[in-house]
Design a protein around this motif. Structure first.
Motif, PDB file in Angstrom:
ATOM      1  N   PRO A   1      34.251 101.526   5.130  1.00 38.14           N
ATOM      2  CA  PRO A   1      35.483 100.944   4.609  1.00 38.14           C
ATOM      3  C   PRO A   1      36.330 100.435   5.721  1.00 38.14           C
ATOM      4  O   PRO A   1      36.973  99.325   5.414  1.00 38.14           O
ATOM      5  N   SER A   2      36.276 100.597   6.922  1.00 45.18           N
ATOM      6  CA  SER A   2      36.789  99.822   8.015  1.00 45.18           C
ATOM      7  C   SER A   2      36.128  98.505   8.361  1.00 45.18           C
ATOM      8  O   SER A   2      36.950  97.586   8.702  1.00 45.18           O
ATOM      9  N   LEU A   3      35.025  98.320   7.955  1.00 43.01           N
ATOM     10  CA  LEU A   3      34.498  97.156   8.250  1.00 43.01           C
ATOM     11  C   LEU A   3      34.870  96.201   6.754  1.00 43.01           C
ATOM     12  O   LEU A   3      34.962  94.881   6.888  1.00 43.01           O
ATOM     13  N   LEU A   4      34.982  96.630   5.780  1.00 39.27           N
ATOM     14  CA  LEU A   4      35.476  96.015   4.749  1.00 39.27           C
ATOM     15  C   LEU A   4      37.148  95.421   5.082  1.00 39.27           C
ATOM     16  O   LEU A   4      37.160  94.272   4.504  1.00 39.27           O
ATOM     17  N   LEU A   5      37.824  96.400   5.680  1.00 41.09           N
ATOM     18  CA  LEU A   5      38.982  96.170   6.148  1.00 41.09           C
ATOM     19  C   LEU A   5      39.024  94.586   6.983  1.00 41.09           C
ATOM     20  O   LEU A   5      39.744  93.638   6.837  1.00 41.09           O
ATOM     21  N   ASN A   6      38.107  94.672   7.820  1.00 40.99           N
ATOM     22  CA  ASN A   6      37.844  93.429   8.801  1.00 40.99           C
ATOM     23  C   ASN A   6      37.354  92.389   8.061  1.00 40.99           C
ATOM     24  O   ASN A   6      37.787  91.143   8.540  1.00 40.99           O
ATOM     25  N   ASP A   7      36.608  92.465   6.950  1.00 43.91           N
ATOM     26  CA  ASP A   7      36.091  91.417   6.371  1.00 43.91           C
ATOM     27  C   ASP A   7      37.414  90.991   5.503  1.00 43.91           C
ATOM     28  O   ASP A   7      37.289  89.650   5.330  1.00 43.91           O
ATOM     29  N   LEU A   8      37.992  91.648   4.957  1.00 44.80           N
ATOM     30  CA  LEU A   8      39.296  91.143   4.150  1.00 44.80           C
ATOM     31  C   LEU A   8      40.104  90.114   5.076  1.00 44.80           C
ATOM     32  O   LEU A   8      40.620  89.261   4.822  1.00 44.80           O
ATOM     33  N   ASP A   9      40.344  90.646   6.446  1.00 44.76           N
ATOM     34  CA  ASP A   9      41.104  90.101   7.323  1.00 44.76           C
ATOM     35  C   ASP A   9      40.384  88.576   7.512  1.00 44.76           C
ATOM     36  O   ASP A   9      41.157  87.603   7.747  1.00 44.76           O
ATOM     37  N   LYS A  10      39.083  88.590   7.922  1.00 46.16           N
ATOM     38  CA  LYS A  10      38.415  87.556   7.964  1.00 46.16           C
ATOM     39  C   LYS A  10      38.508  86.616   6.932  1.00 46.16           C
ATOM     40  O   LYS A  10      38.478  85.247   7.149  1.00 46.16           O
ATOM     41  N   ALA A  11      38.489  87.015   5.623  1.00 47.85           N
ATOM     42  CA  ALA A  11      38.607  86.236   4.367  1.00 47.85           C
ATOM     43  C   ALA A  11      39.974  85.429   4.534  1.00 47.85           C
ATOM     44  O   ALA A  11      40.190  84.300   4.291  1.00 47.85           O
ATOM     45  N   VAL A  12      41.076  86.173   5.044  1.00 51.61           N
ATOM     46  CA  VAL A  12      42.502  85.574   5.239  1.00 51.61           C
ATOM     47  C   VAL A  12      42.363  84.537   6.116  1.00 51.61           C
ATOM     48  O   VAL A  12      42.985  83.417   6.177  1.00 51.61           O
ATOM     49  N   ALA A  13      41.540  84.850   7.390  1.00 49.37           N
ATOM     50  CA  ALA A  13      41.523  83.796   8.642  1.00 49.37           C
ATOM     51  C   ALA A  13      40.765  82.631   8.086  1.00 49.37           C
ATOM     52  O   ALA A  13      41.188  81.591   8.417  1.00 49.37           O
ATOM     53  N   MET A  14      39.935  82.543   7.133  1.00 47.28           N
ATOM     54  CA  MET A  14      38.972  81.561   6.719  1.00 47.28           C
ATOM     55  C   MET A  14      39.959  80.740   5.850  1.00 47.28           C
ATOM     56  O   MET A  14      40.059  79.420   5.937  1.00 47.28           O
ATOM     57  N   ALA A  15      40.799  81.385   4.893  1.00 45.32           N
ATOM     58  CA  ALA A  15      41.897  80.375   4.086  1.00 45.32           C
ATOM     59  C   ALA A  15      43.019  79.739   5.117  1.00 45.32           C
ATOM     60  O   ALA A  15      43.311  78.579   4.936  1.00 45.32           O
ATOM     61  N   ASN A  16      43.119  80.487   6.068  1.00 43.69           N
ATOM     62  CA  ASN A  16      44.050  79.873   7.125  1.00 43.69           C
ATOM     63  C   ASN A  16      43.671  78.791   7.824  1.00 43.69           C
ATOM     64  O   ASN A  16      44.430  77.660   7.854  1.00 43.69           O
ATOM     65  N   ASP A  17      42.372  78.867   8.138  1.00 42.10           N
ATOM     66  CA  ASP A  17      41.696  77.586   8.963  1.00 42.10           C
ATOM     67  C   ASP A  17      41.329  76.417   7.908  1.00 42.10           C
ATOM     68  O   ASP A  17      41.492  75.238   8.381  1.00 42.10           O
ATOM     69  N   LYS A  18      41.203  76.823   6.737  1.00 45.45           N
ATOM     70  CA  LYS A  18      41.194  75.638   5.829  1.00 45.45           C
ATOM     71  C   LYS A  18      42.464  74.956   5.358  1.00 45.45           C
ATOM     72  O   LYS A  18      42.462  73.552   5.614  1.00 45.45           O
ATOM     73  N   ILE A  19      43.368  75.643   5.455  1.00 45.28           N
ATOM     74  CA  ILE A  19      44.576  75.150   5.305  1.00 45.28           C
ATOM     75  C   ILE A  19      45.284  74.427   6.609  1.00 45.28           C
ATOM     76  O   ILE A  19      45.855  73.188   6.649  1.00 45.28           O
ATOM     77  N   SER A  20      44.994  74.911   7.695  1.00 43.75           N
ATOM     78  CA  SER A  20      45.040  74.389   8.919  1.00 43.75           C
ATOM     79  C   SER A  20      44.488  73.019   9.279  1.00 43.75           C
ATOM     80  O   SER A  20      45.107  72.284   9.572  1.00 43.75           O
ATOM     81  N   GLN A  21      43.301  73.210   8.732  1.00 49.29           N
ATOM     82  CA  GLN A  21      42.342  71.831   9.023  1.00 49.29           C
ATOM     83  C   GLN A  21      42.846  70.719   8.076  1.00 49.29           C
ATOM     84  O   GLN A  21      43.062  69.528   8.354  1.00 49.29           O
ATOM     85  N   ARG A  22      43.348  71.135   6.917  1.00 49.19           N
ATOM     86  CA  ARG A  22      44.163  70.138   6.023  1.00 49.19           C
ATOM     87  C   ARG A  22      45.272  69.530   6.574  1.00 49.19           C
ATOM     88  O   ARG A  22      45.389  68.214   6.528  1.00 49.19           O
ATOM     89  N   ASN A  23      46.105  70.395   7.294  1.00 50.15           N
ATOM     90  CA  ASN A  23      47.269  69.809   7.781  1.00 50.15           C
ATOM     91  C   ASN A  23      46.662  69.224   9.010  1.00 50.15           C
ATOM     92  O   ASN A  23      47.333  67.768   9.048  1.00 50.15           O
TER      93      ASN A  23
END
Length: 755
Positions: A338-360
């Motif tokens: 479970p704790s590693l799934l939490l980390n992976d959810l955080d990283k999914a959000v980070a990936m979305a963040n970077d895609k938007i930031s790169q678009r900017n």
């Protein structure tokens, strides 16, 4: 004429009509009438006589229970500098699901002097509005005997999660006081905080839990007994280890629980906007059921950046996260940490963040022109609900007992409270209080701190995810009982309720787009006939993280190669040998090749007899090795430390989360056998220059509050302090935000003298 003690004044400043206490809406203007029931922290037998009015507004209902009859007025607030214990409540606001928050103070004449009474809001109370009866929620030790085995372990699991944050504020003894430790359905709720005389140990928690063994359900009696004994004997010596053991027990019980899940979403432009910058998943109006669907995921995003900005960012975030979560949920639940799934959810959000930031960056968007989005998502997995959020879109947990906001807005007001600078009801009145301090797409993921966590579910519940188009002005708190509770009572379906909530947002607020997602979780549970075993590991690697703690200590994303850990069955290693009939031919081939190579070398050289000089010593070739991971234990000068939460240095100084500190030197600690040392650091970077803009609110930077003193050039902290603050050390392959400078002289925390 009605008695003043039996009236509740309308919070609408243009109305303020008196209403009977039994009314839910103002009889003159139909404004909802909030019932703010308060717990008075008093050194004495009571706060007054029932029926008495204090300070011309607080109606005494019971010994320590008050009702604010004028909820539209701000309560008096104390001077925080003079009431240090109050700051424990404020800094624990990420845990307000379990810990009541400060409502205000009440000054009562006591002879020739005046005493100050602390008022706490949302205490564990059972309220019957029809007869105006209020009683305390059950003590855990009393409610324990009637709870299912799933709920009993759930309560212990919550206590284990609360132990460390409460211990850091000097109030862990609250979890050992049966009078203070209450329950409200499946939730553990504290009546108030008990401040530690001496720091309690986990052994005392084990002793407290031992009294529960006699009334534990048969399936977990042996489990609770062994865990309690392991705590007392020191075999379980950390809360991370304790949570890991309880997780295993809950996973075993979870096989006796069958969930049915329905999700519906709805989004609307609203009456005052030209376009809809919100987005949701599943698509608006789509009903998803699990089963038969293998995965149920709900996402709500509120875009930032105007036309061709906010809607692009919100849809890009949803598309990216959907792809990542689909991969995560292909793994069977029993094989996921479970704790590693939490980390992976955080990283999914980070990936979305970077895609938007790169678009900017690709479109050269700067400042307020950058597009971004808030995010809140819910992922039900077996007997758990995983919640991740960034920004001010919210998640609410609705049960038959109440409505609970489980996310904490990433805005200025919440940050002020977490730092202990202000009471929330006062902080939200300040200018720019609702301005965001983080959102997806505004910068690199290294400066983003999503909040992820999980909740154990042992009863029917509805999770509401919503943008601020609905949650503003406390509309969810006002209408959950009339609009959402009927789902749990079987009186309404979620599609109808979703439409009704959008309608309420447009008519009662109407200032923004509105998006809602409803997740209806239904449970069929039966007591298992098997006995759950407690496995106490000899060694344990701390990994488990909960939602509330991440609100104050955001997770730093790990290695980009990190994947959710899949626990596979171990198979014996098969020994492989070369067939004997191949060995002889292979030897001939190797010998022939070597002879040919030798002849070729001789022909390419002259026949002059070679002369030999003493060979020059050369260094042995080095083999590339994986560098030792950097940590606080092996800290060295030049390394960079990052703060993962807001750190108070005293003397009205603080380090905001996201601050980078370069290590100058380590100094041995004079305390004997402490194993500790002091670290001298300089502040080399923070995110105070990062500005987030929302179409609704003015931009605001994440700098420290205006009344804070400037930070000293260098800071000296003990290793124990750094461990307690939960900082992280940047690895050698991470880009350093610090530029080398000449080492300045060291100053102590709070020293603002020139260096």
């Amino acid at each position: 004429m009605e008695n003043d003690a039996a009236t509740l004044y309308c919070p609408n400043e243009n109305c303020q009509a008196a209403n009977p206490l039994t009314h839910k809406f103002c009889q003159r203007c139909s404004t909802p009438l909030p019932k703010n029931y308060l717990w008075a922290v008093v050194d004495g037998p009571n706060v007054g006589s029932p029926g008495e009015i204090l300070a011309d507004r607080y109606l005494i209902l019971d010994k320590f229970v008050l009702l604010d009859t004028k909820p539209g007025l701000l309560a008096l607030t104390p001077e925080l500098d003079n009431l240090q214990p109050l700051k424990a409540y404020l800094r624990l606001i990420p845990y307000r699901l379990h810990v009541p928050q400060v409502y205000g103070v009440l000054f009562v004449a006591d002879g020739s002097s005046e005493r100050e009474i602390l008022l706490l809001e949302k205490p564990p109370l059972l309220v019957d509005d029809t007869i105006q009866k209020v009683s305390l929620g059950s003590e855990l030790t009393i409610a324990w005997r009637d709870a299912t085995s799933m709920r009993q372990l759930n309560w212990l699991w919550q206590i284990a999660h609360l132990w460390q944050p409460l211990a850091s504020e000097g109030v862990a003894s609250s979890l050992l006081d049966s009078y203070v430790l209450r329950v409200e359905g499946s939730l553990v709720r504290l009546l108030e905080l008990r401040f530690d005389g001496a720091t309690p140990e986990l052994t005392q928690l084990g002793e407290f839990w031992q009294q529960l063994i006699g009334d534990a359900k048969p399936a977990i009696t042996e489990f609770v007994e062994r865990v309690s004994l392991a705590l007392i004997q020191g075999k379980i010596n950390s809360t991370d280890q304790l949570i890991g053991v309880l997780d295993q027990g809950l996973a075993g019980l979870g096989r006796s629980q069958t969930p049915t899940i329905q999700i519906i979403t709805k989004t609307d432009t609203g009456p005052s906007r030209q376009r809809n910058e919100d987005a949701c998943s599943p698509p608006s109006g789509t009903l998803v059921s699990k089963p038969p669907q293998p995965t149920a995921l709900a996402i709500v995003c509120d875009g930032i950046g105007g036309h061709e900005g906010g809607n692009v960012a919100s849809n890009l975030a949803i598309e990216t996260i959907q792809q990542q979560v689909q991969q995560l949920t292909k793994v069977p639940y029993d094989h996921i940490d479970p704790s590693l799934l939490l980390n992976d959810l955080d990283k999914a959000v980070a990936m979305a963040n970077d895609k938007i930031s790169q678009r900017n960056d690709g479109e050269n968007r700067q400042g307020r022109q950058r597009m971004g989005t808030t995010l809140v998502m819910a992922l039900p997995v077996a007997h758990e609900m995983y919640i991740t959020h960034v920004g001010d879109s919210r998640a609410y947990w609705i049960t038959r007992q109440g409505c609970y906001q489980v996310t904490l807005d990433d805005d200025v007001a919440s940050r002020e409270v977490r730092l202990g600078y202000a009471i929330y009801r006062e902080a939200v009145q300040q200018s720019a209080a609702g301005s965001l301090v983080q959102a997806l797409g505004m910068g690199p993921s290294s400066s983003l701190h999503p909040t992820s966590g999980r909740f154990m579910l042992d009863e029917d519940a509805v999770f509401l995810l919503t943008s601020d188009g609905l949650s503003d002005f406390d509309r969810v708190e006002e209408y959950w009982e009339t609009e959402i509770l009927p789902i749990l009572l079987g009186e309404a379906d979620i599609a109808t309720v979703a439409n009704r909530l959008v309608e309420l947002a447009n008519t009662k607020n109407g200032h923004d787009n509105v998006t809602v997602a409803l997740v209806h979780y239904q449970v069929q549970y039966w007591e298992p006939e098997i006995t759950i075993k407690a496995v106490i590991p000899e060694s344990y690697s701390a990994k488990t993280v909960d939602l509330a703690s991440r609100a104050t200590a955001p997770t730093v994303l790990g290695s980009p190669n990190h994947k959710t850990q899949v626990i596979t069955e171990k198979e014996p290693v098969k020994k492989r040998s070369l067939p004997l009939q191949w060995i002889v031919p292979l030897l001939f081939v190797v010998a022939a090749g070597a002879l040919g190579l030798f002849v070729k070398q001789l022909r390419s050289q002259s026949w002059t007899f070679p002369t030999f000089a003493n060979p020059t010593p050369t260094a042995n070739p080095t083999i590339a090795a994986t560098p030792t991971p950097r940590s606080l234990a092996n800290l060295s000068p030049g390394w960079v430390i990052k703060t993962n939460n807001d750190i108070s240095l005293g003397n009205n100084q603080s380090l905001p989360r996201g601050t980078f500190l370069e290590v100058i030197e380590k100094k041995s600690n004079p305390k004997p056998a402490s194993g500790n040392f002091s670290v001298s650091m300089r502040v080399c970077a923070n995110k105070s220059t990062q500005t987030l803009a929302n179409t609704n609110t003015p931009a605001v930077t994440t700098s420290v509050p205006p009344n804070s003193k400037p930070l000293p050039a260098t800071i000296l902290l003990d290793l124990s302090q750094l461990n307690r603050f939960g900082v992280s050390v940047l690895q050698s392959d991470a880009p350093s935000p610090c530029t080398p400078v000449t080492q300045p002289p060291v100053t102590e925390p709070g020293d603002t003298s020139p260096t």
